[in-house]
Design a protein around this motif. Structure first.
Motif, PDB file in Angstrom:
ATOM      1  N   ALA A  93      -5.721 -20.489  29.413  1.00 21.38           N
ATOM      2  CA  ALA A  93      -5.941 -21.618  30.503  1.00 21.38           C
ATOM      3  C   ALA A  93      -5.342 -23.068  29.778  1.00 21.38           C
ATOM      4  N   VAL A  94      -5.325 -22.980  28.389  1.00 21.28           N
ATOM      5  CA  VAL A  94      -4.637 -24.264  27.850  1.00 21.28           C
ATOM      6  C   VAL A  94      -3.375 -24.058  27.235  1.00 21.28           C
ATOM      7  N   THR A  95      -2.827 -23.267  27.491  1.00 19.19           N
ATOM      8  CA  THR A  95      -1.420 -22.666  26.975  1.00 19.19           C
ATOM      9  C   THR A  95      -0.205 -22.680  27.898  1.00 19.19           C
ATOM     10  N   ALA A  96      -0.533 -23.423  29.025  1.00 19.14           N
ATOM     11  CA  ALA A  96       0.795 -23.524  29.808  1.00 19.14           C
ATOM     12  C   ALA A  96       1.921 -24.234  29.527  1.00 19.14           C
ATOM     13  N   PRO A  97       3.154 -24.069  29.857  1.00 16.52           N
ATOM     14  CA  PRO A  97       3.474 -23.359  30.796  1.00 16.52           C
ATOM     15  C   PRO A  97       3.638 -21.814  30.279  1.00 16.52           C
ATOM     16  N   TYR A  98       3.930 -20.755  31.110  1.00 16.39           N
ATOM     17  CA  TYR A  98       3.885 -19.641  30.761  1.00 16.39           C
ATOM     18  C   TYR A  98       5.401 -18.682  30.734  1.00 16.39           C
ATOM     19  N   MET A  99       4.774 -17.428  30.235  1.00 11.09           N
ATOM     20  CA  MET A  99       6.208 -16.597  30.042  1.00 11.09           C
ATOM     21  C   MET A  99       7.182 -16.987  28.852  1.00 11.09           C
TER      22      MET A  99
ATOM     23  N   ARG B  34       7.419  -9.243  24.113  1.00 14.30           N
ATOM     24  CA  ARG B  34       5.877  -8.935  23.652  1.00 14.30           C
ATOM     25  C   ARG B  34       4.708  -9.618  24.581  1.00 14.30           C
ATOM     26  N   ALA B  35       3.898  -8.802  25.345  1.00  9.99           N
ATOM     27  CA  ALA B  35       2.922  -9.380  25.904  1.00  9.99           C
ATOM     28  C   ALA B  35       1.950 -10.371  25.095  1.00  9.99           C
ATOM     29  N   PRO B  36       1.828 -11.505  25.290  1.00 11.54           N
ATOM     30  CA  PRO B  36       0.970 -12.455  24.373  1.00 11.54           C
ATOM     31  C   PRO B  36      -0.449 -12.155  24.856  1.00 11.54           C
TER      32      PRO B  36
ATOM     33  N   ALA C 259       0.411 -19.756  39.688  1.00  8.29           N
ATOM     34  CA  ALA C 259       1.870 -19.377  39.937  1.00  8.29           C
ATOM     35  C   ALA C 259       2.282 -18.010  39.124  1.00  8.29           C
ATOM     36  N   VAL C 260       1.572 -17.659  37.816  1.00  9.13           N
ATOM     37  CA  VAL C 260       1.606 -16.386  37.211  1.00  9.13           C
ATOM     38  C   VAL C 260       1.163 -15.348  38.036  1.00  9.13           C
ATOM     39  N   ILE C 261       0.054 -15.584  38.704  1.00  8.14           N
ATOM     40  CA  ILE C 261      -0.449 -14.572  39.511  1.00  8.14           C
ATOM     41  C   ILE C 261       0.166 -14.301  40.693  1.00  8.14           C
ATOM     42  N   ASP C 262       0.824 -15.319  41.413  1.00  9.52           N
ATOM     43  CA  ASP C 262       1.820 -15.134  42.337  1.00  9.52           C
ATOM     44  C   ASP C 262       3.076 -14.246  41.975  1.00  9.52           C
ATOM     45  N   HIS C 263       3.520 -14.360  40.667  1.00 14.01           N
ATOM     46  CA  HIS C 263       4.577 -13.491  40.116  1.00 14.01           C
ATOM     47  C   HIS C 263       4.033 -11.926  40.128  1.00 14.01           C
TER      48      HIS C 263
ATOM     49  N   PRO D 295      15.375 -21.255  22.796  1.00 11.97           N
ATOM     50  CA  PRO D 295      15.232 -20.424  24.069  1.00 11.97           C
ATOM     51  C   PRO D 295      13.926 -20.020  24.550  1.00 11.97           C
ATOM     52  N   ARG D 296      12.931 -20.251  23.755  1.00 18.83           N
ATOM     53  CA  ARG D 296      11.645 -19.450  24.070  1.00 18.83           C
ATOM     54  C   ARG D 296      10.438 -20.522  23.976  1.00 18.83           C
ATOM     55  N   ASN D 297       9.447 -20.088  24.679  1.00 18.99           N
ATOM     56  CA  ASN D 297       8.197 -21.009  24.708  1.00 18.99           C
ATOM     57  C   ASN D 297       7.611 -20.791  23.301  1.00 18.99           C
ATOM     58  N   SER D 298       6.666 -21.788  22.684  1.00 24.24           N
ATOM     59  CA  SER D 298       6.074 -21.678  21.850  1.00 24.24           C
ATOM     60  C   SER D 298       4.758 -20.809  21.951  1.00 24.24           C
TER      61      SER D 298
END
Length: 388
Positions: A299-305, A291-293, A315-319, A103-106
């Motif tokens: 810059a090389v770990t997209a996608p985020y959240m 937890r805040a990563p 798009a993170v900045i937009d959020h 369910p989560r991002n690596s």
């Protein structure tokens, strides 16, 4: 379901440690391992019962890239943690050997030695030696798929000549024992060794190299640490994260946050398989808190959240500029900005086009290019010999 998998993993860890000649993981002490740290950087903490050594790190590197540590021999730890991506995998969420999605991002493994809790939303997992068992043995979801395969793991590894030598060198106190306990200790030692302190921002901020950052990145740094944007409240200090543990902060700091990513029912709900630490604590106010990563190498770990649902830094900045994400339709529709559990630091802001470019320049300056190609962390197996 995730919590039950964690409990299973922890119970197996304790059983393995009882069977092994090794002592259980417990007290944390400053590491004596040579991480190649600059003078300004503190040493990470590590379990006193599993000191990091060159032999253990080297064994762990072989294990990290070995596909024998999966049910069908198709995956390794490195399958979801690629060096070129700062030990993430470039996917929204990862897939295990059965094709089941997590369910989560690596999360990035870079500087994991400096974190007192190790996953997006489990405050109980505090040691790598415990956490490693979740992908190895967990069944909800299945990742590497080795639950109930302890004896088979030992047989696979014992059949490889290089391991007989490496285990003997890494664990002389256990007579070179090949077991699940020594496997996870070696993997943990290797992961702790993945340290990143060589970004342009490090050279600029900590080593006084005024030429290491562009003027745009310097302006972006000022924006990032301003009260106007408030990014620094959750992304600060050594690891650009507010969860940290090291020799100068032995008590450690742990924090989880709701950033207004979802608001499914107008009452703060997040998707049922991703409710944050509320899944563990059962407290309504913990809904959506993750937890805040670290922002190192961001810059090389997209996608985020936590669920990989935001594809780019822009798009993170937009959020965050919106003070929470609005999803207008579909099963996740909702106005995250009005989530009642959202952090007060996610209040929204406005940026000019030039300021946005400066902020992204700063975030890009956090990339440690040397880390992404460092042979100390690379696959040691010759391609023709790598386990299949």
């Amino acid at each position: 379901m995730l919590f039950s998998a964690v409990l299973l993993a922890l119970s197996v860890a304790h059983a393995q440690q009882r069977q092994s000649a090794l002592q259980p993981i417990d007290a944390m002490v400053p590491s004596r391992y040579d991480f190649g740290l600059p003078a300004w950087a503190p040493r990470p903490m590590e379990p006193a019962a599993n000191p990091t050594t060159p032999a253990k790190v080297e064994l762990g590197r072989y294990l990290f890239y070995d596909t024998r540590l999966s049910l069908d021999g198709t995956m390794a730890c490195a399958s979801c943690h690629e060096q070129a991506r700062a030990f993430t995998d470039g996917r929204a969420v990862s897939k295990g050997v059965t094709g089941e999605s997590t369910p989560r991002n690596s999360m990035s493994l870079v500087n994991v030695a400096y974190f007192p809790v190790l996953t997006w939303a489990n405050p109980l997992l505090k040691h790598l030696e415990q956490q490693a068992l979740v992908p190895l043995l967990g069944q909800e979801p299945v990742e590497l798929g080795l639950a109930g395969k302890d004896a088979e793991i030992v047989q696979r590894l014992a059949a490889e000549p290089v391991y007989r030598r490496l285990f003997a060198q890494a664990f002389p106190e256990a007579d070179g024992e090949i077991s699940l306990a020594t496997v996870v200790r070696a993997l943990s030692a290797f992961e702790r060794s993945i340290v990143s302190m060589r970004s342009p921002y490090d050279r600029y901020r900590y080593e006084g190299d005024a030429d290491a950052l562009s003027d745009s990145a310097v302006r972006g740094e000022a924006l990032f640490f301003s009260e106007r944007l408030e990014c620094h409240h959750c992304h600060n200090g050594l690891n650009l994260a507010d969860t940290v543990l090291h020799e100068r902060n032995k008590a450690g700091e742990i924090a989880f946050h709701n950033t207004g990513l979802y608001n499914l029912d107008r009452k703060g709900a997040y998707p049922a398989n991703n409710t944050g630490i509320a899944e563990i604590t059962g407290r309504p106010e913990d809904m959506g808190r993750f937890r805040a990563p670290s922002l190192r190498n961001v810059a090389v770990t997209a996608p985020y959240m936590h669920d990989g649902s935001i594809p780019t830094l822009d798009a993170v900045i937009d959020h965050y500029a919106a003070g929470g994400r609005t999803i207008s339709s579909g099963p996740h529709a909702g106005i995250g900005r009005t989530n009642p559990y959202k952090s007060s630091f996610v209040s929204g802001f406005t940026l000019t086009r030039a300021e946005r470019a400066d902020l992204i320049a700063f975030l890009t300056s956090l990339t440690d290019e040397a880390l992404l190609h460092d042979p100390r962390f690379a696959n040691p197996w010759p391609k023709k010999e790598n386990a299949k």
